[in-house]
Design a protein around this motif. Sequence first.
Motif, short mmCIF file in Angstrom:
data_model
loop_
_atom_site.label_atom_id
_atom_site.label_comp_id
_atom_site.label_asym_id
_atom_site.label_seq_id
_atom_site.Cartn_x
_atom_site.Cartn_y
_atom_site.Cartn_z
N GLU A 217 -28.03 -24.11 31.71
CA GLU A 217 -28.06 -24.15 30.53
C GLU A 217 -26.57 -24.21 29.84
O GLU A 217 -26.35 -24.87 28.77
CB GLU A 217 -28.51 -22.58 29.75
N ALA A 218 -25.36 -23.61 30.69
CA ALA A 218 -24.21 -23.89 30.17
C ALA A 218 -23.79 -25.24 30.18
O ALA A 218 -23.13 -25.74 29.40
CB ALA A 218 -23.18 -22.90 31.04
N SER A 219 -24.18 -25.94 31.16
CA SER A 219 -23.88 -27.27 31.32
C SER A 219 -24.56 -28.06 30.12
O SER A 219 -23.79 -29.18 29.64
CB SER A 219 -24.27 -27.79 32.53
N LYS A 220 -25.59 -27.85 29.66
CA LYS A 220 -26.23 -28.57 28.66
C LYS A 220 -25.54 -28.30 27.55
O LYS A 220 -25.34 -29.15 26.55
CB LYS A 220 -27.74 -28.22 28.69
N ALA A 221 -25.01 -27.13 27.20
CA ALA A 221 -24.49 -26.73 25.93
C ALA A 221 -23.00 -27.40 25.88
O ALA A 221 -22.60 -28.13 24.81
CB ALA A 221 -24.20 -25.31 25.89
N GLU A 222 -22.43 -27.46 26.86
CA GLU A 222 -21.03 -28.29 27.06
C GLU A 222 -21.30 -29.94 26.76
O GLU A 222 -20.51 -30.54 26.09
CB GLU A 222 -20.41 -27.99 28.32
N ALA A 223 -22.36 -30.52 27.35
CA ALA A 223 -22.69 -31.82 27.23
C ALA A 223 -22.97 -31.96 25.37
O ALA A 223 -22.67 -33.01 24.97
CB ALA A 223 -23.61 -32.17 28.19
N GLY A 224 -23.97 -30.88 24.89
CA GLY A 224 -24.03 -31.12 23.40
C GLY A 224 -22.98 -31.39 22.78
O GLY A 224 -22.83 -31.75 21.63
N LYS A 225 -21.86 -30.25 22.84
CA LYS A 225 -20.86 -30.23 22.35
C LYS A 225 -19.86 -31.33 22.17
O LYS A 225 -19.19 -31.83 21.22
CB LYS A 225 -19.67 -28.90 22.51
#
Length: 469
Positions: A217-225
């Motif tokens: 979930e953290a990696s997905k959030a960084e990619a979204g930002k």
Amino acid sequence: MVAEDTRAAAAAPEEELSQGNLTEAACGKGPDAASCGEGADAEAGATLEAGASEVAATGTAGAVDSAASDDVLGETGEGDVSAAAPEADDSSEAQQAEPTPEERELAENNALADVFDDVRRQSSDSQLVVPSRWVDLGLIPGHMTSDEFEMLVYEYLEDYRRDHKDEIAAEKAERARKANSVRSATRAVGVPPKIPNRRLKQIEEDEKAAAEKAAREASKAEAGKAGLASGSAADKAAAPVVEVAPDQPADVATASESPASSQVAADSSARADAMEAPAPHVSETASAAPEASAEPSTDAAAADDGPFAGLKLPEGYKLVELEGEYVLVPDEDAAPVKKEIHCEHIVTLVGQHSYYLYDSDLMTKSYAHWAFLAAEDNPMATFVDCVREDGRIYPRPFAAEDLANPPFRMSASKVEDTWAELQKSGEYPDIERCEASNGDVYFFSTLYMDRTLAESLAEYRSVERLSNV
């Protein structure tokens, strides 16, 4: 001559009756019976002559009237009778009209469904069902006899077993597998040297899975930002540049913006006004609605009417208020409903004079067999079967008092009479008798145990077991 003969034949019975009546009145039946004599005979003779003349005149008139009536009937009467008879036949045939093939099929289908429902109810009460019961319950369709319906039920079950042979075999195999899965221990019961802590292992696995999920979930959030930042930069680069002269007013510059931006601003202000405005009343909403939707439909009104609005009733039933309570009763005015037939676990046992039905989900095979023996009313066969079954399955001797239980309900004297009859027949030499020290009677089969074991088990059940409790 023919007319005179006819008149004489028609007048003859009248003469006999008149003469008999006159004689009876003159001699012994009337109030002047004591004066019956020679003078009375003369008077009677005169009276007879006068009566005969009157009868002759009456007979002549009757013959003429009879002939006239015969002519009338010949011309009109017979035709009227023949015309009225078919009408009466047609009305009787209309009242006793044969059902159509569709009506026959529906009646037979619903009768089968009712029969199998009754079998399930009886099986739950530990009772077998015989076909004669369907006559008492009124389950036989009107266009069939009891024998025809009995064969219909039997053939329907046979066809169902043939058509669903694979499904029945698979279900039996599954039941056998479940029964074999329950088994006793194959080694001595004790504590193993080491018991793995399965709960601790499960906790560790759960924590590891939670950590992996959080990392994803953290990696997905960084990619979204990162994608959002790149998108903003691209939008800024693609935005049109508006040049404003130093002496140009600010409202002119605002008016020169793109039409899309103006539309977005207008939608935002409209939503804000709508949120701040109070909600309209129900009556205002109804008055603002079109005329077509102002009056609810009849279906909606019926659904909202009554205390059970929206309740879906079974087909063929209705709610009726009785003594302040609503009861679900059959609707006689409703059209016949085709019932669903369930006979998946119905089993038939064929006897000497009839067959019996039960539901294998609600009655065990062993009890159904015992009930079958009791229903066949063959005490000797019942006696031998029970003794051999206990010796084969357990093994143990069979207590005579067990025959007093349902479904046998045999008295002690009946058991003794059956044992004497069995010995006299000589057909079952393996069945023998033994007694415990307290006098309890047991029977056993030498096919499965000898006398020493049978007597020992009988003594344990009747005496030793009770003393150890």
